[in-house]
Every structure is written in C-alpha cells, then in structure tokens.
Design an enzyme around this catalytic site. Structure first.
Site, PDB file in Angstrom:
ATOM      1  N   THR A  33       7.310  44.556  -5.236  1.00 54.72           N
ATOM      2  CA  THR A  33       6.719  44.634  -3.890  1.00 54.72           C
ATOM      3  C   THR A  33       7.514  43.732  -2.945  1.00 54.72           C
ATOM      4  O   THR A  33       7.882  44.162  -1.836  1.00 54.72           O
ATOM      5  CB  THR A  33       5.231  44.209  -3.929  1.00 54.72           C
ATOM      6  OG1 THR A  33       4.613  44.787  -5.077  1.00 54.72           O
ATOM      7  CG2 THR A  33       4.509  44.677  -2.682  1.00 54.72           C
ATOM      8  N   ASP A  85       5.164  37.368  -0.634  1.00 52.78           N
ATOM      9  CA  ASP A  85       5.310  37.527  -2.082  1.00 52.78           C
ATOM     10  C   ASP A  85       4.273  38.538  -2.587  1.00 52.78           C
ATOM     11  O   ASP A  85       3.297  38.837  -1.887  1.00 52.78           O
ATOM     12  CB  ASP A  85       5.131  36.151  -2.770  1.00 52.78           C
ATOM     13  CG  ASP A  85       5.792  36.102  -4.143  1.00 52.78           C
ATOM     14  OD1 ASP A  85       6.212  37.154  -4.669  1.00 52.78           O
ATOM     15  OD2 ASP A  85       5.878  34.986  -4.709  1.00 52.78           O
ATOM     16  N   GLY A  86       4.483  39.014  -3.789  1.00 48.53           N
ATOM     17  CA  GLY A  86       3.539  39.953  -4.414  1.00 48.53           C
ATOM     18  C   GLY A  86       2.520  39.209  -5.263  1.00 48.53           C
ATOM     19  O   GLY A  86       2.479  37.981  -5.288  1.00 48.53           O
ATOM     20  N   GLY A 100       3.729  37.870 -13.277  1.00 47.13           N
ATOM     21  CA  GLY A 100       4.105  39.031 -14.090  1.00 47.13           C
ATOM     22  C   GLY A 100       5.616  39.157 -14.216  1.00 47.13           C
ATOM     23  O   GLY A 100       6.137  39.625 -15.226  1.00 47.13           O
ATOM     24  N   GLY A 101       6.328  38.712 -13.182  1.00 52.92           N
ATOM     25  CA  GLY A 101       7.797  38.759 -13.208  1.00 52.92           C
ATOM     26  C   GLY A 101       8.414  37.467 -13.733  1.00 52.92           C
ATOM     27  O   GLY A 101       9.634  37.326 -13.756  1.00 52.92           O
ATOM     28  N   GLU A 107       7.694  30.300  -7.493  1.00 51.64           N
ATOM     29  CA  GLU A 107       6.813  30.914  -6.486  1.00 51.64           C
ATOM     30  C   GLU A 107       5.772  29.911  -5.998  1.00 51.64           C
ATOM     31  O   GLU A 107       5.447  29.867  -4.814  1.00 51.64           O
ATOM     32  CB  GLU A 107       6.114  32.140  -7.080  1.00 51.64           C
ATOM     33  CG  GLU A 107       7.067  33.307  -7.254  1.00 51.64           C
ATOM     34  CD  GLU A 107       6.465  34.490  -7.994  1.00 51.64           C
ATOM     35  OE1 GLU A 107       6.921  35.608  -7.757  1.00 51.64           O
ATOM     36  OE2 GLU A 107       5.563  34.297  -8.812  1.00 51.64           O
ATOM     37  N   LYS A 125      -4.213  46.379  -7.022  1.00 51.29           N
ATOM     38  CA  LYS A 125      -4.230  44.980  -7.481  1.00 51.29           C
ATOM     39  C   LYS A 125      -5.500  44.243  -7.033  1.00 51.29           C
ATOM     40  O   LYS A 125      -5.709  43.100  -7.415  1.00 51.29           O
ATOM     41  CB  LYS A 125      -3.010  44.237  -6.926  1.00 51.29           C
ATOM     42  CG  LYS A 125      -1.650  44.879  -7.211  1.00 51.29           C
ATOM     43  CD  LYS A 125      -1.140  44.513  -8.569  1.00 51.29           C
ATOM     44  CE  LYS A 125       0.264  44.983  -8.858  1.00 51.29           C
ATOM     45  NZ  LYS A 125       1.316  44.213  -8.260  1.00 51.29           N
TER      46      LYS A 125
END
Ligand code: 5RP
Length: 231
Positions: A33, A85-86, A100-101, A107, A125
């Site tokens: 994303t 950010d996602g 998750g990444g 982050e 989400k």
C-alpha cells in the site's frame, strides 16, 4: 494478490498524498500500500514538489532513490511533518497491528518522530478487535528461544518467521516472531507486557499513533477516519 485489494490500496494512497505540501519532511512507509504512496510522491517530485524523506525500510529507500525523492538522515532533522504507511489491522480506536512486511522497528521510529501520521489500507484491514493477524515481534537473535518462551507465557503461539528455510532477518538483522493471540481485548496492556520482555526490540502494536486512517474500497471510494483522541 487479489485485484480488488490492489485497487483499494491505490485509492487510499492517492487520497493520502493530498496531505503533502512543498517544503515538508516525509516518512515513507513499507509494503504494497505504501508502494502506491511512494509512487505518487515520486510523480509529485517529478512535477516540481520539493520534499525530503526518510524511508522505513531498505526496500522503500531503494524505491525512493529510483523515483529521485530526496532522502535525508535523522542527523539532519528531529521530526517529520507527515508519514504515510500501511497496516495489517486497524481497530475501531485506530490502534494498529503492523509488521507484516518485517519493517516494524524502523516504522515505529519514523512514526514516533512524525507530527501527522497517516495510515492507508484497503477496507478489509478494518476490524472490530485486533488479533486475527498474528502480532509481529522483532527480537534479538541472541537468546531468541528464551524470548519466545516468555512470549508464549503471555498466551500466544509464536512462530519464527522464515524465508528460504532460514529465519527471516529484518533490515536491523533481527528475527521476527509472529505471535497468534486470537482476539485481543486490551492491546495497550498487551503492548506493555510484550515490549517489557528483554530481547524484544519492538512489537507490531501501534497504539493511538495514527492521526488519520484512510480506507480505500475497490469501488473507488476512500473513507477518511480521523482519530478524535489526537485532535
Ligand atoms: C510492513 C508493514 C506494512 O505496512 C503492512 O504489513 C501492510 O502491508 P501491505 O500494505 O502490503 O498490506 O507494516 O512492516
């Protein structure tokens, strides 16, 4: 990846870049994303927007370089104006699970230095309670077995994140333990308990950090959810 999910992510990213103004310092998120947001920022920079940025992962840093987004180190600034950010899950109070990444530590450092923190997700989400997505916990390789037992004692089932039959290594050369707690009633308390374990570098809970969550839907709409407790 499902096509509808891709569209929702891109739509949320498109809406988020509307918050960016020339002269700002930016945090660049990580994941599929955030990818769309970085692409959008690259396009704005190509058209004359003047910004400076810090990326939350080596992957996003490489993308930013490719798009000629000027990058700066933390030695030059002590805050960022906007970060996009996602997230893996967003609850009704805008608490998040991220990582998750595998970029959760960087982050969170970037998020903690950010004045206006924008989270972009596709609608899937949004959840009532966090916990369906296993909580990523970044730990030191030294003593990880002990750290894992201490996490298990908090009521989860931790699994070492693997890649090519080896432990996945973060950009900071740490391991990730993905911890399935099931539905979490009190994420703030659990965050305190998890982050209090020696050997835990960071956990994926982002409690009351998001100022705004933008949730994109495949039909082209983007819902902007403002964190009332941060106004
Ligand atoms: C990376 C993250 C990502 O923001 C999160 O995993 C969401 O990723 P995606 O946008 O690919 O669904 O926290 O550490």
């Amino acid at each position: 990846m499902e096509k509808s999910a891709i569209n929702g992510k891109k739509i949320a990213a498109g809406k988020a870049i509307g918050y960016i103004k020339s002269g700002m310092t930016l945090g660049l998120g990580t994941g599929s994303t955030a990818y769309w947001a970085i692409q959008g920022i690259g396009e704005l920079v190509k058209n004359g927007l003047s910004v400076r940025a810090i990326a939350t992962s080596k992957q996003s840093e490489a993308l930013a370089r490719e798009l000629q987004i000027p990058l700066i180190p933390f030695s030059e600034i002590d805050h960022l104006d906007v970060t996009i950010d996602g997230a893996d899950e967003v609850d009704e109070h805008l608490n998040l699970i991220k990582g998750g990444g595998g970029a959760l530590l960087r982050e969170k450092i970037v998020a903690s230095a950010t004045k206006f923190y924008i989270i972009i997700v596709d609608q899937s989400k949004l959840v009532t309670k966090l916990g369906k997505f296993p909580l990523p916990v970044e730990v030191t390789p030294f003593g990880w077995e002990l750290t894992m037992r201490r996490l298990t004692a908090l009521g989860c089932n931790p699994k070492m994140r693997m890649t090519d039959n080896k432990p996945f290594l973060t950009d900071n050369s740490h391991y990730i333990l993905d911890c399935s707690f099931g539905s979490i009633d009190n994420p703030a308390l659990l965050h305190e308990q998890v982050s209090g374990i020696t050997g835990v570098m960071e956990d994926g809970f982002f409690i009351n950090m998001a100022d705004v969550v933008i949730a994109g839907s495949p039909d082209g709409d983007a819902e902007v959810i403002v964190n009332a407790s941060k106004k």
